[in-house]
Design a protein around this motif. Sequence first.
Motif, PDB file in Angstrom:
ATOM      1  N   LEU A 159       0.859  -1.175   0.000  1.00  0.00           N
ATOM      2  CA  LEU A 159       0.000   0.000   0.000  1.00  0.00           C
ATOM      3  C   LEU A 159       0.898   1.229   0.000  1.00  0.00           C
ATOM      4  N   VAL A 160       0.674   2.124  -0.958  1.00  0.00           N
ATOM      5  CA  VAL A 160       1.428   3.378  -1.014  1.00  0.00           C
ATOM      6  C   VAL A 160       0.423   4.517  -0.890  1.00  0.00           C
ATOM      7  N   ILE A 161       0.649   5.389   0.065  1.00  0.00           N
ATOM      8  CA  ILE A 161      -0.222   6.544   0.268  1.00  0.00           C
ATOM      9  C   ILE A 161       0.566   7.797  -0.100  1.00  0.00           C
ATOM     10  N   PHE A 162       0.069   8.526  -1.090  1.00  0.00           N
ATOM     11  CA  PHE A 162       0.669   9.779  -1.532  1.00  0.00           C
ATOM     12  C   PHE A 162      -0.176  10.922  -0.990  1.00  0.00           C
ATOM     13  N   GLU A 163       0.263  11.516   0.105  1.00  0.00           N
ATOM     14  CA  GLU A 163      -0.450  12.668   0.664  1.00  0.00           C
ATOM     15  C   GLU A 163       0.033  13.934  -0.042  1.00  0.00           C
ATOM     16  N   GLY A 164      -0.847  14.936  -0.109  1.00  0.00           N
ATOM     17  CA  GLY A 164      -0.481  16.180  -0.797  1.00  0.00           C
ATOM     18  C   GLY A 164      -0.255  15.949  -2.282  1.00  0.00           C
ATOM     19  N   ALA A 165      -0.983  14.995  -2.846  1.00  0.00           N
ATOM     20  CA  ALA A 165      -0.781  14.605  -4.242  1.00  0.00           C
ATOM     21  C   ALA A 165      -1.188  15.690  -5.237  1.00  0.00           C
ATOM     22  N   ASP A 166      -1.768  16.784  -4.756  1.00  0.00           N
ATOM     23  CA  ASP A 166      -2.051  17.914  -5.642  1.00  0.00           C
ATOM     24  C   ASP A 166      -0.764  18.432  -6.280  1.00  0.00           C
ATOM     25  N   SER A 172       0.748  -5.114 -10.956  1.00  0.00           N
ATOM     26  CA  SER A 172      -0.403  -4.349 -10.497  1.00  0.00           C
ATOM     27  C   SER A 172      -1.221  -5.093  -9.451  1.00  0.00           C
ATOM     28  N   SER A 173      -1.144  -6.408  -9.454  1.00  0.00           N
ATOM     29  CA  SER A 173      -1.903  -7.152  -8.449  1.00  0.00           C
ATOM     30  C   SER A 173      -1.264  -7.037  -7.065  1.00  0.00           C
ATOM     31  N   PHE A 174      -0.035  -6.516  -6.985  1.00  0.00           N
ATOM     32  CA  PHE A 174       0.651  -6.344  -5.711  1.00  0.00           C
ATOM     33  C   PHE A 174       0.542  -4.927  -5.158  1.00  0.00           C
ATOM     34  N   LEU A 175       0.334  -3.951  -6.019  1.00  0.00           N
ATOM     35  CA  LEU A 175       0.477  -2.550  -5.647  1.00  0.00           C
ATOM     36  C   LEU A 175      -0.869  -1.828  -5.632  1.00  0.00           C
ATOM     37  N   VAL A 176      -1.161  -1.148  -4.516  1.00  0.00           N
ATOM     38  CA  VAL A 176      -2.323  -0.281  -4.406  1.00  0.00           C
ATOM     39  C   VAL A 176      -1.815   1.088  -3.964  1.00  0.00           C
ATOM     40  N   CYS A 177      -2.106   2.107  -4.761  1.00  0.00           N
ATOM     41  CA  CYS A 177      -1.669   3.472  -4.456  1.00  0.00           C
ATOM     42  C   CYS A 177      -2.891   4.348  -4.199  1.00  0.00           C
TER      43      CYS A 177
END
Length: 141
Positions: A80-87, A110-115
């Motif tokens: 799981l990758v969380i991109f905060e401030g992605a604006d 892609s089956s491994f990665l959720v962004c």
Amino acid sequence: MVSAERFISMAWELELTICSLITDQTPEGYLDVCRDQAKSRGIDVFNLNFNEYESPLAAFAAEENRELVATLEGCRRKTLVIFEGADALAPLECNETFWLRSLLANTNESSFLVCVFVTEGRDLYERVESAFFESMISITS
């Protein structure tokens, strides 16, 4: 809105590689629950807050984000990758946005990665010219 628990339990099965959250539509603590739920299931978690850097290039080039970049380039386990401030990725002249979109759209992992891209608005994915135009799944609406 899908609960954080449900999102984490289903995101990989549904291959929700590119997701969006609008800040003012997201309940307090939602991301914390996502992180905790993912970790409790043995899922790797990365967080990158673009607000802490002068530019997306500086964020991706930072020493502390090398493992994240390597994971984006070759993910081998549920992550799981969380991109905060992605604006910060919304300007059309932001090369890193197109690099990131290319990685996420053309990966065999892609089956491994959720962004999850956390934004204030929708410029990152609603403008026709945008790298992420119509490619994000909203989990806030």
